[in-house]
Design an enzyme around this catalytic site. Structure first.
Site, short mmCIF file in Angstrom:
data_model
loop_
_atom_site.label_atom_id
_atom_site.label_comp_id
_atom_site.label_asym_id
_atom_site.label_seq_id
_atom_site.Cartn_x
_atom_site.Cartn_y
_atom_site.Cartn_z
N ASP A 85 27.34 26.90 -3.16
CA ASP A 85 26.40 27.62 -4.33
C ASP A 85 27.29 27.88 -5.44
O ASP A 85 28.58 28.27 -4.93
CB ASP A 85 25.43 28.63 -3.97
CG ASP A 85 26.02 29.67 -3.01
OD1 ASP A 85 27.06 29.44 -2.49
OD2 ASP A 85 25.70 30.76 -3.13
N GLU A 142 25.67 31.33 -0.25
CA GLU A 142 26.60 32.58 0.21
C GLU A 142 26.55 33.67 -0.81
O GLU A 142 26.61 34.95 -0.39
CB GLU A 142 28.02 31.79 0.40
CG GLU A 142 29.12 32.72 1.14
CD GLU A 142 29.44 33.70 0.03
OE1 GLU A 142 29.82 35.00 0.64
OE2 GLU A 142 29.69 33.46 -0.98
#
Length: 394
Positions: A85, A142
């Site tokens: 991400d 994350e």
């Protein structure tokens, strides 16, 4: 007879794919997706893995991708994880491959982490010089802060559906030479908790403070008091951080507000200290508020736990790194007050989290000018390939 060095992946094995790795990384960098939005990144990753012959499972714990490949007769399985991400930051690097999505960028290097694991995956599928099962985990979210990608993948049966013996991961490290590898056994990265304190007083006219209970005054006293926790309650040989990040109250200079809100970041490296910090913050908040005739509520949100690396797996990872780049390129990492949701994986399986140098002049993480250093890509890919081969050959 081949030397041991020739039995396992070397840096030279990746020299011919340097340009390919950079091209992959630049594509991912230009197409960032935030936590819980990584659909296209996951598709891109999964399609590549399937093309190389991996058994791919999509949508594990959201947009998570798990890829498995077996060779030989070995029964062991090792997992490597990369995060995918990006962050809600407007990029300011000026790079030709800069983010094409306004307000979103890979400001933490997850584009590089994903690229390196893809590079290792292609090499391992092509050479198949391992004896056992590889499990590659491409994790979303994350950066979420709570109920993150790691937690969601575990809740979705990650370790039951894809059994493993050990797990490894890494993060790039601005300030360390590009391609350098840092390891640390035991606690490495901090637990990160978020605290919101709401102080309720009695508002009124700024010219008549004696008729009010000023929550701003209470908040200011509380900020000073909270700073005493680490300096006067924590053993000086231990490490903890209590940072008041915001104070909000009122909208007009001639009005004393009814409420004031404080937000805080709390970091620690030991579960007992983590619990003690929460206890002290709650007690001091109530004491200060009571002393001024105000009331206070504390919303204490536990974030990621401490990243605790297993001794055996860390020693193994360090040995592999030294074989790959030489002892001079490997060092012991200092404690890092930042947090990382890889900690959840380590609560379930033995393993180790490493750091990979991003360059001594690299911009800091989460900066609008940060960029992953392409010079580290081959080292990261070769490290994962060699680690897999060595672990499954042991």
């Amino acid at each position: 007879m081949q030397s041991q060095d020739n039995l396992y992946a070397r840096l030279s094995d990746f020299h011919d794919v340097e340009a390919d790795l950079a091209e992959t990384r630049h594509y991912l960098h230009a197409h960032p997706e935030l936590s819980f939005e990584e659909a296209e990144t996951a598709r891109y990753v999964a399609d590549k893995l399937e093309g190389w012959g991996y058994e791919v499972t999509r949508n594990v714990g959201g947009h998570g991708v798990v890829a498995r490949l077996s060779a030989g007769t070995g029964t062991k399985s090792v997992a490597i994880r990369a995060d995918m991400d990006a962050l809600p930051i407007q990029e300011d690097t000026g790079a030709a491959y800069a983010s094409a999505v306004p307000g979103k960028m890979h400001a933490c290097g997850h584009d590089g982490h994903t690229t390196m694991l893809l590079g290792a995956a292609e090499y391992l599928a092509r050479t198949k010089r391992f004896n056992g099962t590889i499990t590659l985990i491409f994790q979303p979210a994350e950066e979420a802060g709570h109920f993150s990608g790691a937690q969601r993948m575990i809740a979705d049966g990650l370790f039951e559906r894809f059994p493993i013996d050990a797990i490894f991961g890494l993060h790039n490290h601005p300030g360390a030479p590009a391609g350098a590898i840092l390891t640390r056994s035991g606690p490495m990265m901090a637990a990160g908790d978020t605290v919101t304190i709401t102080i309720t007083g009695k508002g009124g006219h700024a010219s008549r403070p004696h008729l009010t209970v000023d929550p701003v005054l209470v908040a200011c006293n509380l900020v000073v008091t909270l700073q005493s926790i680490v300096s006067r309650n924590i053993d000086p040989t231990q490490t903890a951080v209590v940072t008041v990040s915001t104070i909000h109250a009122g909208e007009a200079s001639n009005v004393i507000a009814n409420t004031a809100t404080i937000s805080m970041s709390v970091r620690s490296f030991d579960p007992a200290i983590r619990a003690f910090l929460e206890q002290r913050i709650r007690k001091l908040t109530q004491s200060v508020a009571d002393g001024h005739g105000a009331t206070a509520t504390v919303d204490y949100e536990n974030g990621y736990p401490v990243v605790v690396n297993a001794e055996k797996e860390t020693a193994f990872a360090r040995q592999v790194a030294e074989e790959l780049i030489g002892t001079e390129g490997v060092s012991t990492c200092h404690l890092i007050p930042g947090s990382e949701d890889f900690a959840y994986f380590l609560e379930h399986k033995p393993g180790s989290f490493l750091r990979l140098g991003n360059g001594e002049t690299s911009q800091i993480l989460h900066s609008s000018k940060y960029d992953f250093n392409d010079a580290s890509l081959t080292t990261g890919a070769a490290l994962w390939a060699r680690l897999v081969e060595r672990y499954l050959d042991a």
